[in-house]
Design a protein around this motif. Structure first.
Motif, PDB file in Angstrom:
ATOM      1  N   ASP A 274     -52.368  21.994  56.195  1.00  0.00           N
ATOM      2  CA  ASP A 274     -52.667  21.753  54.601  1.00  0.00           C
ATOM      3  C   ASP A 274     -51.157  21.705  54.004  1.00  0.00           C
ATOM      4  O   ASP A 274     -50.304  22.442  54.241  1.00  0.00           O
ATOM      5  CB  ASP A 274     -53.402  22.844  54.013  1.00  0.00           C
ATOM      6  N   ALA A 302     -54.435  17.580  51.855  1.00  0.00           N
ATOM      7  CA  ALA A 302     -53.611  17.897  50.509  1.00  0.00           C
ATOM      8  C   ALA A 302     -54.401  19.118  49.548  1.00  0.00           C
ATOM      9  O   ALA A 302     -55.686  18.988  49.453  1.00  0.00           O
ATOM     10  CB  ALA A 302     -53.658  16.367  49.586  1.00  0.00           C
ATOM     11  N   GLY A 304     -55.862  20.337  46.332  1.00  0.00           N
ATOM     12  CA  GLY A 304     -56.195  19.562  45.264  1.00  0.00           C
ATOM     13  C   GLY A 304     -55.629  20.097  43.787  1.00  0.00           C
ATOM     14  O   GLY A 304     -56.004  19.338  42.756  1.00  0.00           O
ATOM     15  N   LEU A 323     -52.890  12.761  44.135  1.00  0.00           N
ATOM     16  CA  LEU A 323     -53.495  12.884  45.209  1.00  0.00           C
ATOM     17  C   LEU A 323     -53.458  11.598  45.899  1.00  0.00           C
ATOM     18  O   LEU A 323     -53.176  11.579  47.410  1.00  0.00           O
ATOM     19  CB  LEU A 323     -55.002  13.319  45.096  1.00  0.00           C
ATOM     20  N   LEU A 327     -51.994  11.340  49.727  1.00  0.00           N
ATOM     21  CA  LEU A 327     -52.672  10.912  50.769  1.00  0.00           C
ATOM     22  C   LEU A 327     -52.418   9.795  51.462  1.00  0.00           C
ATOM     23  O   LEU A 327     -52.790   9.387  52.583  1.00  0.00           O
ATOM     24  CB  LEU A 327     -54.117  11.305  50.467  1.00  0.00           C
ATOM     25  N   ILE A 339     -59.007  16.901  51.318  1.00  0.00           N
ATOM     26  CA  ILE A 339     -58.657  17.644  50.122  1.00  0.00           C
ATOM     27  C   ILE A 339     -59.274  18.788  50.008  1.00  0.00           C
ATOM     28  O   ILE A 339     -60.379  19.224  49.985  1.00  0.00           O
ATOM     29  CB  ILE A 339     -59.124  16.624  48.845  1.00  0.00           C
ATOM     30  N   GLU A 341     -60.462  21.868  47.836  1.00  0.00           N
ATOM     31  CA  GLU A 341     -60.810  22.423  46.508  1.00  0.00           C
ATOM     32  C   GLU A 341     -61.317  23.837  46.499  1.00  0.00           C
ATOM     33  O   GLU A 341     -61.939  24.027  47.524  1.00  0.00           O
ATOM     34  CB  GLU A 341     -62.144  21.347  46.178  1.00  0.00           C
ATOM     35  N   LEU A 357     -62.241  13.927  43.187  1.00  0.00           N
ATOM     36  CA  LEU A 357     -62.272  13.828  44.533  1.00  0.00           C
ATOM     37  C   LEU A 357     -63.134  12.613  45.078  1.00  0.00           C
ATOM     38  O   LEU A 357     -62.835  11.852  45.902  1.00  0.00           O
ATOM     39  CB  LEU A 357     -63.293  14.879  45.163  1.00  0.00           C
TER      40      LEU A 357
END
Length: 680
Positions: A274, A302, A304, A323, A327, A339, A341, A357
């Motif tokens: 991450d 990534a 979020g 994002l 990415l 992602i 969250e 998203l």
């Protein structure tokens, strides 16, 4: 994912010790299939349940989860299981359930993902477990002063066998999960000075004198011993999971990444990590290249949200453009993406977050056909040497600027001068360096004899080696074709740049040339090349067979990592350009354009990434919210015959191309974030 939390955990029963086995390629051996190889876009939800939670799962329903997943269409998801505090967000019989569990959210996730055909992994904190140490103080890591750690566990006191493995078996048996994403692992591991660790170190090595700090005898052996213990820890739980459910996929967060550059040994199924939200796109660029070098299935996640490096800063959800830019790196490099969250503590999935998203998922999927599972087109490579990393990092695995800054500076300089560049750990370089045209060795001593011989042979067959550092002439005089001339230069060092100059810092070394070595650049002692040129050679070239070894006798990439001076980038670019290497493609555009050359199904993929930002300059500004497009890029690809086709992906962009005199020239009128010129 690392969040500095301070919390608590329980432990439990049985042991399940499995013998250490080296990792095998399961796809090649036919042992079992790896579903991770087929997933592309995923979502990761975790909560890090605590003792103070009161409403975990209360607002989550199958209907809401189904609706959210149908909006985002992930190929797989990962959900909360046990975070760093050590409490589970589901009713465990093995460990400590958070008192705040109102509804079993994990059961809802499992039922709905089964219904929709979506793979389900769980976020499980490994080395970090506050509650386990609270209940079993003997499981805590002991520091050099004898103090018991309150959040990181020891590898030899039974935590892995008595809590982790039994609880993982419980999760498989109860929820039939498809994977474990084990967090809080290598980046949290530290040496342990408990009685068991000291005794085992002596048993394995025969060394009785236990070091307590860097510089003492046997410090390197002490750290290597603990790295072995960590790999054995991962191997134990991975093997246990595979025995219980062979198709369950296991990964230890950031294993064999920039945190852990040695050869792959543990039997994990894929690689993942991450990306922290500050400088995310830059970290994605380097981490993605290291993971890609492993030739295993991999993904990057990534965050979020933006989260400044501190406990008091809030989690601010990122705009879609941020994002998408982040990415674009793993997408261009052929990997999968996730992602992270964070749902509400009640389990509620915020609708407007989900809309972002979904938008980002559509952005990534529009590039999947072109990019996913592509392979590198070997051009330039930066070496990443474990010996240098482990001599300068925070033990055991956490990276520092001293351990990775020169490697990152070299990668940044090459990318910003439009050279498609990979990062190769030493084992990968020794296997595949002859596929490349330029190998950069960026101030990463020591260089051992096998590597020096391999680089010499690489140059002899037509490759170019660019090696940097102030100690080259002292440590490897025959190899670089130069010896030290006087003491190291410590101030007033400038490099000539046409009729201009660029200053550089730190120590440099003037050299005397061996027979056959040429001077590439002399030192200036001030900023006017017409007046201030000295006779002190600081960049040299030794021709070797069909290639050459170019030595920069100073920390040029440490300088670039430190300040990114435009003049220094230009100097490095000219140094590489003067080698006249026949690159597979070139791009004409500003420095914020990154080119990534890949290949897939016989097609050349010229990835173009806009690494810019439209915000006002500020050290504390971490959010990209405005990304001005780059206009009128020219991509040139030499070919002996006209291509069958030239296209751009996604196909909603305009592009023109022509073939003339052995050159395919493509003009991209506008680069928003990421596009791929596809030449067949």
């Amino acid at each position: 994912m690392f969040r500095r939390t301070t919390i608590l955990i329980l432990a439990g029963l049985l042991g399940c010790m499995l013998a250490f086995q080296p990792r095998v390629n399961t796809r090649a051996s036919g042992a079992k299939s790896n579903w991770h190889e087929d997933v592309f876009f995923g979502i990761h939800n975790d909560l890090h349940a605590t003792a103070s939670d009161t409403e975990l799962g209360r607002e989550l329903t199958p209907e809401i989860l189904r609706q959210r997943l149908l909006e985002t269409h992930p190929d797989w998801i990962q959900t909360d299981c046990k975070g760093h505090p050590g409490y589970t967000s589901w009713p465990t019989k093995v460990g400590s359930t958070s008192p705040g569990v109102v509804k079993d959210a994990l059961r809802i996730y499992r039922d709905v993902t089964h219904e929709l055909g979506i793979k389900l992994g769980v976020h499980y904190s490994g080395v970090v477990d506050v509650r386990a140490i609270e209940l079993h103080p003997e499981w805590g890591r002991v520091d050099a002063a004898g103090k018991v750690e309150k959040w990181a566990t020891c590898r030899l006191h039974g935590y892995t066998e008595q809590l982790m493995i039994p609880q993982m078996m419980e999760i498989i048996d109860t929820y039939d999960v498809d994977g474990f994403w084990v967090d809080g692992e290598n980046w949290a591991a530290r040496p342990c000075w408990c009685s068991l660790c000291k005794a085992e170190f002596t048993r394995r090595t025969g060394i009785h004198e236990i070091p307590t700090e860097k510089g003492q005898p046997h410090w390197d052996e002490w750290l290597a011993f603990h790295r072995d213990l960590f790999v054995e820890h991962v191997t134990k739980y991975t093997n246990a999971i595979h025995v219980r459910k062979p198709e369950c996929q296991v990964v230890s967060n950031w294993m064999y990444s920039m945190y852990e550059p040695e050869a792959v040994k543990a039997p994990i199924d894929y690689l993942s990590g991450d990306i922290v939200p500050w400088s995310g796109v830059d970290l994605a660029a380097v981490q993605g290249r290291i993971l890609d070098s492993r030739q295993m299935s991999w993904d990057l996640m990534a965050w979020g949200y933006i989260h400044a490096d501190g406990n008091d800063s809030p989690l601010v959800f990122k705009p879609a453009v941020h994002l998408e830019q982040e990415l674009s790196e793993p997408v261009a490099l052929g990997g999968a993406v996730m992602i992270d969250e964070t749902p509400q503590r009640s389990g509620w999935l915020t609708e407007w977050h989900n809309a972002i998203l979904a938008k980002v998922g559509d952005y990534c999927r529009a590039r999947k056909e072109a990019c996913f599972h592509s392979k590198t087109v070997p051009q330039a490579a930066v070496l990443f040497l474990p010996a240098h990393f482990y001599a300068n990092n925070t033990p055991l695995y956490d990276f520092t600027d001293d351990s990775v800054g020169t490697m990152r500076g070299a990668l940044q300089a090459l990318l910003e001068t439009h050279h498609s560049t990979d990062v190769l750990p030493e084992d990968a370089a020794l296997q595949r360096m002859n596929q490349y045209k330029l190998i950069v060795v960026p101030e990463e001593p020591p260089l051992d004899t096998p590597l020096l011989r391999a680089l010499e042979e690489f140059a002899r067959h037509g490759g170019y080696v660019l090696v940097t550092g102030a100690d080259l002439a002292r440590d490897y005089p025959a190899w670089v074709g130069a010896s030290p001339r006087g003491e190291a230069l410590k101030d007033r060092i400038f490099l000539p740049l046409g009729n201009r100059a660029v200053p550089v810092g730190f120590a440099w070394q003037a050299v005397s040339l061996a027979t056959g070595t040429k001077v590439v650049s002399y030192r200036l002692n001030e900023q006017d090349p017409a007046r201030n040129l000295t006779d002190q050679a600081i960049v040299t070239r030794r021709d070797v067979g069909k290639g050459a070894i170019i030595a920069v006798h100073g920390p040029i990439f440490r300088n670039y990592y430190t300040d990114h001076a435009p003049g220094l980038r230009e100097f490095i670019g000219k140094l590489v350009d003067e080698l006249n290497i026949p690159w597979a493609a070139t791009v004409e555009g500003p420095p914020q354009v990154e080119m990534v050359l890949r290949q897939k199904e016989g097609k050349l993929l010229v990835n173009l990434i806009n690494r810019g930002a439209g915000e006002a300059f500020s050290a504390n500004r971490n959010t990209v919210e405005n990304l001005p497009p780059i206009e009128n890029l020219l991509v040139r690809v030499p070919r002996t015959s006209a291509p069958k086709s030239v296209a751009i992906a996604p196909s909603d962009a305009k592009m023109t191309w022509a073939y003339k005199n052995g050159l395919v020239t493509s003009k991209v009128p506008q680069l928003d974030i990421h596009r791929v010129v596809i030449i067949e």
